[in-house]
Structure formats: structure tokens, C-alpha cells
Design a protein around this motif. Sequence first.
Motif, PDB file in Angstrom:
ATOM      1  N   SER A  67       0.807  -1.218   0.000  1.00 52.27           N
ATOM      2  CA  SER A  67       0.000   0.000   0.000  1.00 52.27           C
ATOM      3  C   SER A  67       0.842   1.270   0.000  1.00 52.27           C
ATOM      4  O   SER A  67       1.806   1.392   0.744  1.00 52.27           O
ATOM      5  N   ASP A  68       0.501   2.194  -0.842  1.00 52.42           N
ATOM      6  CA  ASP A  68       0.924   3.586  -0.705  1.00 52.42           C
ATOM      7  C   ASP A  68      -0.278   4.343  -0.165  1.00 52.42           C
ATOM      8  O   ASP A  68      -0.563   5.449  -0.578  1.00 52.42           O
ATOM      9  N   TYR A  69      -0.988   3.661   0.725  1.00 49.15           N
ATOM     10  CA  TYR A  69      -2.185   4.216   1.370  1.00 49.15           C
ATOM     11  C   TYR A  69      -3.342   4.364   0.381  1.00 49.15           C
ATOM     12  O   TYR A  69      -4.238   5.173   0.594  1.00 49.15           O
ATOM     13  N   GLN A  70      -3.354   3.553  -0.676  1.00 50.48           N
ATOM     14  CA  GLN A  70      -4.416   3.695  -1.678  1.00 50.48           C
ATOM     15  C   GLN A  70      -5.800   3.465  -1.079  1.00 50.48           C
ATOM     16  O   GLN A  70      -6.100   2.365  -0.598  1.00 50.48           O
ATOM     17  N   ALA A  78      -3.457  12.270   9.979  1.00 53.47           N
ATOM     18  CA  ALA A  78      -3.107  12.188   8.555  1.00 53.47           C
ATOM     19  C   ALA A  78      -1.988  13.174   8.237  1.00 53.47           C
ATOM     20  O   ALA A  78      -1.860  14.217   8.873  1.00 53.47           O
ATOM     21  N   ASN A  79      -1.179  12.824   7.242  1.00 60.03           N
ATOM     22  CA  ASN A  79      -0.010  13.605   6.827  1.00 60.03           C
ATOM     23  C   ASN A  79       1.052  13.625   7.947  1.00 60.03           C
ATOM     24  O   ASN A  79       1.126  12.694   8.733  1.00 60.03           O
ATOM     25  N   ARG A  80       1.874  14.681   7.990  1.00 59.52           N
ATOM     26  CA  ARG A  80       3.120  14.570   8.762  1.00 59.52           C
ATOM     27  C   ARG A  80       3.117  15.337  10.085  1.00 59.52           C
ATOM     28  O   ARG A  80       2.487  16.387  10.207  1.00 59.52           O
ATOM     29  N   ILE A  81       3.885  14.772  11.033  1.00 54.58           N
ATOM     30  CA  ILE A  81       4.184  15.467  12.292  1.00 54.58           C
ATOM     31  C   ILE A  81       5.702  15.528  12.402  1.00 54.58           C
ATOM     32  O   ILE A  81       6.386  14.492  12.370  1.00 54.58           O
ATOM     33  N   LEU A 105       4.388   9.858   9.417  1.00 46.53           N
ATOM     34  CA  LEU A 105       3.527  10.028   8.243  1.00 46.53           C
ATOM     35  C   LEU A 105       2.280   9.171   8.420  1.00 46.53           C
ATOM     36  O   LEU A 105       2.375   7.973   8.711  1.00 46.53           O
ATOM     37  N   HIS A 106       1.116   9.799   8.227  1.00 49.19           N
ATOM     38  CA  HIS A 106      -0.165   9.101   8.264  1.00 49.19           C
ATOM     39  C   HIS A 106      -0.321   8.252   9.526  1.00 49.19           C
ATOM     40  O   HIS A 106      -0.706   7.073   9.476  1.00 49.19           O
ATOM     41  N   GLY A 107       0.056   8.879  10.649  1.00 47.34           N
ATOM     42  CA  GLY A 107      -0.169   8.259  11.956  1.00 47.34           C
ATOM     43  C   GLY A 107       0.630   6.997  12.184  1.00 47.34           C
ATOM     44  O   GLY A 107       0.305   6.212  13.091  1.00 47.34           O
ATOM     45  N   ASN A 175      -9.292  10.393   3.779  1.00 52.01           N
ATOM     46  CA  ASN A 175      -9.247   9.239   2.885  1.00 52.01           C
ATOM     47  C   ASN A 175      -8.163   9.505   1.850  1.00 52.01           C
ATOM     48  O   ASN A 175      -8.046  10.619   1.340  1.00 52.01           O
ATOM     49  N   HIS A 176      -7.378   8.462   1.570  1.00 49.10           N
ATOM     50  CA  HIS A 176      -6.213   8.623   0.708  1.00 49.10           C
ATOM     51  C   HIS A 176      -6.453   7.984  -0.675  1.00 49.10           C
ATOM     52  O   HIS A 176      -5.575   7.279  -1.194  1.00 49.10           O
ATOM     53  N   ALA A 177      -7.619   8.236  -1.267  1.00 47.60           N
ATOM     54  CA  ALA A 177      -7.912   7.673  -2.590  1.00 47.60           C
ATOM     55  C   ALA A 177      -7.000   8.285  -3.651  1.00 47.60           C
ATOM     56  O   ALA A 177      -6.709   9.487  -3.617  1.00 47.60           O
ATOM     57  N   TYR A 178      -6.549   7.455  -4.580  1.00 47.55           N
ATOM     58  CA  TYR A 178      -5.776   7.901  -5.739  1.00 47.55           C
ATOM     59  C   TYR A 178      -6.719   7.881  -6.943  1.00 47.55           C
ATOM     60  O   TYR A 178      -7.164   6.800  -7.359  1.00 47.55           O
ATOM     61  N   PHE A 179      -7.006   9.049  -7.491  1.00 47.03           N
ATOM     62  CA  PHE A 179      -7.966   9.129  -8.591  1.00 47.03           C
ATOM     63  C   PHE A 179      -7.272   9.213  -9.948  1.00 47.03           C
ATOM     64  O   PHE A 179      -6.262   9.905 -10.107  1.00 47.03           O
ATOM     65  N   PHE A 247       3.680  18.173  -7.273  1.00 46.32           N
ATOM     66  CA  PHE A 247       2.768  18.647  -6.235  1.00 46.32           C
ATOM     67  C   PHE A 247       2.649  17.602  -5.127  1.00 46.32           C
ATOM     68  O   PHE A 247       2.306  16.449  -5.387  1.00 46.32           O
ATOM     69  N   ASP A 248       2.981  18.021  -3.931  1.00 38.14           N
ATOM     70  CA  ASP A 248       2.774  17.206  -2.737  1.00 38.14           C
ATOM     71  C   ASP A 248       2.655  18.185  -1.577  1.00 38.14           C
ATOM     72  O   ASP A 248       3.461  18.195  -0.662  1.00 38.14           O
ATOM     73  N   HIS A 249       1.626  19.015  -1.655  1.00 34.63           N
ATOM     74  CA  HIS A 249       1.497  20.164  -0.757  1.00 34.63           C
ATOM     75  C   HIS A 249       0.067  20.319  -0.263  1.00 34.63           C
ATOM     76  O   HIS A 249      -0.884  19.949  -0.954  1.00 34.63           O
ATOM     77  N   VAL A 284      -6.347  20.856   2.030  1.00 34.83           N
ATOM     78  CA  VAL A 284      -6.404  19.679   1.158  1.00 34.83           C
ATOM     79  C   VAL A 284      -5.001  19.441   0.599  1.00 34.83           C
ATOM     80  O   VAL A 284      -4.335  20.373   0.145  1.00 34.83           O
ATOM     81  N   GLN A 285      -4.548  18.181   0.678  1.00 33.58           N
ATOM     82  CA  GLN A 285      -3.241  17.818   0.150  1.00 33.58           C
ATOM     83  C   GLN A 285      -3.417  17.380  -1.299  1.00 33.58           C
ATOM     84  O   GLN A 285      -4.156  16.442  -1.575  1.00 33.58           O
ATOM     85  N   LEU A 286      -2.762  18.118  -2.189  1.00 31.35           N
ATOM     86  CA  LEU A 286      -2.709  17.648  -3.579  1.00 31.35           C
ATOM     87  C   LEU A 286      -1.415  16.859  -3.711  1.00 31.35           C
ATOM     88  O   LEU A 286      -0.323  17.403  -3.556  1.00 31.35           O
TER      89      LEU A 286
HETATM   90  C1  BGC Z   1       2.022  12.405   1.098  1.00 34.46           C
HETATM   91  C2  BGC Z   1       3.080  11.909   0.126  1.00 34.46           C
HETATM   92  C3  BGC Z   1       3.185  10.420   0.282  1.00 34.46           C
HETATM   93  C4  BGC Z   1       1.826   9.812   0.031  1.00 34.46           C
HETATM   94  C5  BGC Z   1       1.814   8.312   0.216  1.00 34.46           C
HETATM   95  C6  BGC Z   1       0.730  11.775   0.759  1.00 34.46           C
HETATM   96  O1  BGC Z   1      -0.249  12.203   1.640  1.00 34.46           O
HETATM   97  O2  BGC Z   1       1.938  13.806   1.122  1.00 34.46           O
HETATM   98  O3  BGC Z   1       4.318  12.521   0.377  1.00 34.46           O
HETATM   99  O4  BGC Z   1       4.127   9.878  -0.613  1.00 34.46           O
HETATM  100  O5  BGC Z   1       0.888  10.374   0.903  1.00 34.46           O
HETATM  101  O6  BGC Z   1       2.259   7.958   1.450  1.00 34.46           O
END
Ligand code: BGC
Length: 347
Positions: A67-70, A78-81, A105-107, A175-179, A247-249, A284-286
Amino acid sequence: MAITRIAYGVMNGKDVHAFIIENSQGAKAQIIEKGATLEKLLVKDKNGDFIDVLVGHDTLDGHINRSDYQGVVVGQYANRIKGGKFTIDGTEYNVTCNEKGITCLHGGGEYSSAHWNGEIISDNAVKFTYLSPDGAEGFPGNVNVSATYTFTDDNRLIIEYKAVSDKKTVINLTNHAYFNLNGYDSGDVLDHTLKINADRYTPIDEVSIPTGELPSVTGTPFDFTVSKTIGRDIDADHPQIKNGMGFDHNFCIADYDGKLKEIAVATGDRSGITMTVSTDLPGVQLYTGNFLDGSVVGKGGKPITKRSAFCLETQVYPDSPNHPEWHKCIYDADEEYHTVTEFAFSL
Ligand code: BGC
């Protein structure tokens, strides 16, 4: 409307079920109990064919191992600390640094790997629940969390998140859906158009932690206030584009007021499918799949390639536990966390 519940596999000795919500038009959303994962979303394209607009996995092993968290629900934050550290009422908490050993990342991956219990609660809604034990990945509190997926006859997928902890804690669920609105197996998303109702964004350092500034998007590659293709500025000569490899912001929603409202619109150039995203969250994270490299095999046994999908992860700004000046992410014991995000599909 109809919901079917089917056996999907076994994880750690527990049965995993899939729930398929079908609307009166024949569009379908499939969610599985592992990670409360949104696995498939079949919507009609301009030719009248149903296509699956989610890039990801279609086997339990794929979901578990690769998984890449799909499609998963990510939490507890969610996201980073930054540094995996934050302080609540003078107590410092150290949470799992699962990214390069320095960032959470993502808890830490707990929620997205967990078995969530799915329950059909109406003819078009399934509620997934999970109890995160106190101290899991270092986060305080026993947290009772739910994600309810509703799929309507007018092709709106609504995700309602609720959580209550028995200790003061940080919460940020998404939710970390990849569209890929042209279909999961149709190449990159660079010619999709995208509009995001965000006037500012959170620049990141070289390890993707927000610097703390909230600059205007005007005159930068991050200006999606007027619809443009995802590809137009994705390789622009801009230091922030280099830090994210595209984009990862996090984008800061303009005129944020805590109410559910439209924040983004994307269209698949070949399918004609438009997705409108609404949320009551401030960010929102793009993420444009910059780190996908074809090494992981996804649906239909095909490699998941670079920029073959984009994510719009609604959230509070990354690293908010270390930015009290931003939006609320700390909840008292027994205080309810409640947010809603909606993905609506049309032609
Ligand atoms: C992050 C990316 C990461 C992806 C998969 C996104 O939310 O911002 O940097 O690669 O999740 O883990």
C-alpha cells in the motif's frame, strides 16, 4: 439502491468483508474492512461505459503488502508530524517515525492497516468502526473512530468521520484515494484539469514538513484558483516543486468557515468525468503520485506508475500539532471530532 456484503479474505485470523453500494444508475462504490479502504468506484464516462476511477489494489495481499495508502482511511493524524513529537498540556508525546526514521507520516500506518468493522446502516450507507488503543503508535487515548460511506443516486460519495477519545489527543482523519478520472489503467493524469479553491498553501522543507509560512499562491505553480491542467506547472522551476518532486502540498481553503463547501473540481480529459470535492475542513493535500515508480503491482496485475493518479486529501494543515496558531486538531477527552468530505461525480 442496494448494498451487497461479500467475503474478501482473512487478515490476522479475522474475516475481511467488502461492501458494494450500487445506486439506481448502476454506479458502484466498493469499500473493504481492511483500512476502511475505498477500493473501487465505478462511474459512467461520456460514452456511457462504467469505469473504475481509483488507482490501487484489487487483492487483500495487495492492500496489505503494497500500500501507498491507496483508498485507506488514515489516522490518527493524517499527513506529517515533525520529528514525530508534539506536546499536550506540558506532556511531550513521541509517535512512530515511519518516514526516514524522522517523521510521522499518516499516523504511523495504524488506522490504514487495521481491521475496521463494517455495518450496513441504510440502503446506501456502510459505517466502519475501529477502536484505536491508548498508546498505539504513541498517540494518547483509546479512540473510538468511525468512517461512514454513503453513495447516493446522484453519484455523490460522502464520507463522514467521527472520533471520540478518552484522553486529550490529536485527531486528523482523511481518505487517501488515488484518482484517475480517465480510468485506473489509463496512463498519467497530467492532462486532467483541476481547480482548487485555495488562495494560500503550506510550503515544505526538504523532508516535506511545513515551514510555517502561508504564502499566497498567486504567481506560483500552486495557483489552481483558475482551472488548469495538472501537468502545466508540475515540473516548473520552483524550489517548492523540487521539494515535492511535483505537487505534494497542502492547500489552504479560501474563506474557510468550518462549513461544508465545494473546494476542488477535476475533470478527466478523455472520460469527461468531473469530480467535485466538498469538505468542512481547512486544507487539502494535492499529491500527484510523484513517488509512484512502477515497482508496485496494482489492479489487474499492472504496475502503478509515476503520476498515474492524484490525491485530494482533505485535512487540517500538516504538522498542525506543532502549530497552535493554525486550525484545531487537539480534542479533549469525550469531545467529538466530526467532519464530512464529499466526492461528487458528473459528466
Ligand atoms: C504524502 C506523500 C506520500 C503519500 C503516500 C501523501 O499524503 O503527502 O508525500 O508519498 O501520501 O504515502
